[in-house]
Design a protein around this motif. Sequence first.
Motif, PDB file in Angstrom:
ATOM      1  N   THR A  64       0.830  -1.206   0.000  1.00 50.99           N
ATOM      2  CA  THR A  64       0.000   0.000   0.000  1.00 50.99           C
ATOM      3  C   THR A  64       0.861   1.251   0.000  1.00 50.99           C
ATOM      4  O   THR A  64       0.573   2.230  -0.714  1.00 50.99           O
ATOM      5  CB  THR A  64      -0.944   0.013   1.201  1.00 50.99           C
ATOM      6  N   HIS A  65       1.920   1.241   0.790  1.00 53.40           N
ATOM      7  CA  HIS A  65       2.820   2.394   0.813  1.00 53.40           C
ATOM      8  C   HIS A  65       3.534   2.550  -0.537  1.00 53.40           C
ATOM      9  O   HIS A  65       3.740   3.687  -0.997  1.00 53.40           O
ATOM     10  CB  HIS A  65       3.817   2.258   1.954  1.00 53.40           C
ATOM     11  N   ASP A  66       3.866   1.428  -1.170  1.00 56.97           N
ATOM     12  CA  ASP A  66       4.479   1.511  -2.506  1.00 56.97           C
ATOM     13  C   ASP A  66       3.498   2.128  -3.501  1.00 56.97           C
ATOM     14  O   ASP A  66       3.864   2.999  -4.304  1.00 56.97           O
ATOM     15  CB  ASP A  66       4.895   0.119  -2.983  1.00 56.97           C
ATOM     16  N   ALA A  67       2.259   1.662  -3.457  1.00 54.88           N
ATOM     17  CA  ALA A  67       1.246   2.199  -4.372  1.00 54.88           C
ATOM     18  C   ALA A  67       0.980   3.672  -4.093  1.00 54.88           C
ATOM     19  O   ALA A  67       0.819   4.469  -5.017  1.00 54.88           O
ATOM     20  CB  ALA A  67      -0.051   1.393  -4.252  1.00 54.88           C
ATOM     21  N   ALA A  68       0.946   4.032  -2.807  1.00 52.95           N
ATOM     22  CA  ALA A  68       0.700   5.429  -2.438  1.00 52.95           C
ATOM     23  C   ALA A  68       1.796   6.340  -2.982  1.00 52.95           C
ATOM     24  O   ALA A  68       1.538   7.492  -3.353  1.00 52.95           O
ATOM     25  CB  ALA A  68       0.598   5.561  -0.925  1.00 52.95           C
ATOM     26  N   LYS A 215      -1.884   4.366 -13.012  1.00 48.99           N
ATOM     27  CA  LYS A 215      -2.921   3.598 -12.326  1.00 48.99           C
ATOM     28  C   LYS A 215      -2.605   2.104 -12.386  1.00 48.99           C
ATOM     29  O   LYS A 215      -2.694   1.398 -11.385  1.00 48.99           O
ATOM     30  CB  LYS A 215      -4.297   3.873 -12.935  1.00 48.99           C
ATOM     31  N   ARG A 216      -2.226   1.634 -13.551  1.00 50.56           N
ATOM     32  CA  ARG A 216      -1.867   0.217 -13.666  1.00 50.56           C
ATOM     33  C   ARG A 216      -0.647  -0.096 -12.805  1.00 50.56           C
ATOM     34  O   ARG A 216      -0.585  -1.144 -12.148  1.00 50.56           O
ATOM     35  CB  ARG A 216      -1.593  -0.165 -15.115  1.00 50.56           C
ATOM     36  N   ALA A 217       0.330   0.824 -12.768  1.00 49.94           N
ATOM     37  CA  ALA A 217       1.514   0.616 -11.938  1.00 49.94           C
ATOM     38  C   ALA A 217       1.144   0.560 -10.462  1.00 49.94           C
ATOM     39  O   ALA A 217       1.695  -0.250  -9.701  1.00 49.94           O
ATOM     40  CB  ALA A 217       2.534   1.722 -12.190  1.00 49.94           C
ATOM     41  N   ALA A 218       0.202   1.411 -10.035  1.00 52.33           N
ATOM     42  CA  ALA A 218      -0.238   1.390  -8.642  1.00 52.33           C
ATOM     43  C   ALA A 218      -0.935   0.076  -8.314  1.00 52.33           C
ATOM     44  O   ALA A 218      -0.750  -0.492  -7.225  1.00 52.33           O
ATOM     45  CB  ALA A 218      -1.167   2.573  -8.365  1.00 52.33           C
TER      46      ALA A 218
END
Length: 266
Positions: A64-68, A215-218
């Motif tokens: 989640t932190h990576d995506a954020a 978005k896809r990367a997240a």
Amino acid sequence: MGTMVNFHAHPDDEAIATSGTMMKAADEGHRVVLVVATKGEQGEVASDALSPGETLGERRTAETHDAAGIIGAHRVEFLGYEDSGMAGDEANDNPACFWQADFDEAVERVAGILAEESADVLTVYDDHGGYGHPDHIQVHRVGVEAARQAGVERVFYVTMNRTQIKRQMAEVESFAEAIEEMDAEQVERFEGDDFGTEEADITHAVDVSAYLERKRAAMLAHTSQITAESFFGTMTDEQFADAFSTEWFVAPGPPRTGDFATDLFR
């Protein structure tokens, strides 16, 4: 500039449902805050996906932190409740799960974040949680009351455009091909009348086509859940654009009479 708080149930929900809107808000200079109710402990994961001694909750928190970071969120807060699992699962009865949380306590915690952030906008799920997930329904209930107590007037229910999805399933070849890769349970959710919201009842459509690559990367940052071989991971660029170029919201109140609104801050 303002502050948007996005309240989600599990890691990866934010990437799938609202990451484009979050990216757009951050790029426009708004403060973007992510609040996650659980660590997604009930998610499915391959037996060899975790490091020795690592729990799924720990992995999903890190994801989640990576995506954020990809999204550009300025703050991430976990409420610390446990994942309730799908409707009817034994996990629904876990006293530590979000579905069983003390309502007033949960509201107080979320309202505290909203007040601390002087939030201008809050996003939660629609009243049936998009597809009936207990934690998503609880996010709606808790979030709406927390906004009332904190005085946040601009509350939006993130949803899925049921009309568009059914139209795409019937008419758009690339989307139909993607649906063929889904399992029977996923297809059943798409076809049910408790999935998402009819287009006529949706008030806001946020164009996030400029953010599709991010978005896809997240989404793929949630590697324990969304792998390159998964349904989302194997979508072609065309299929992904068909499915995710717009993020949909419902503002409580009078029904829409004209075009969709496109900005959650105005």
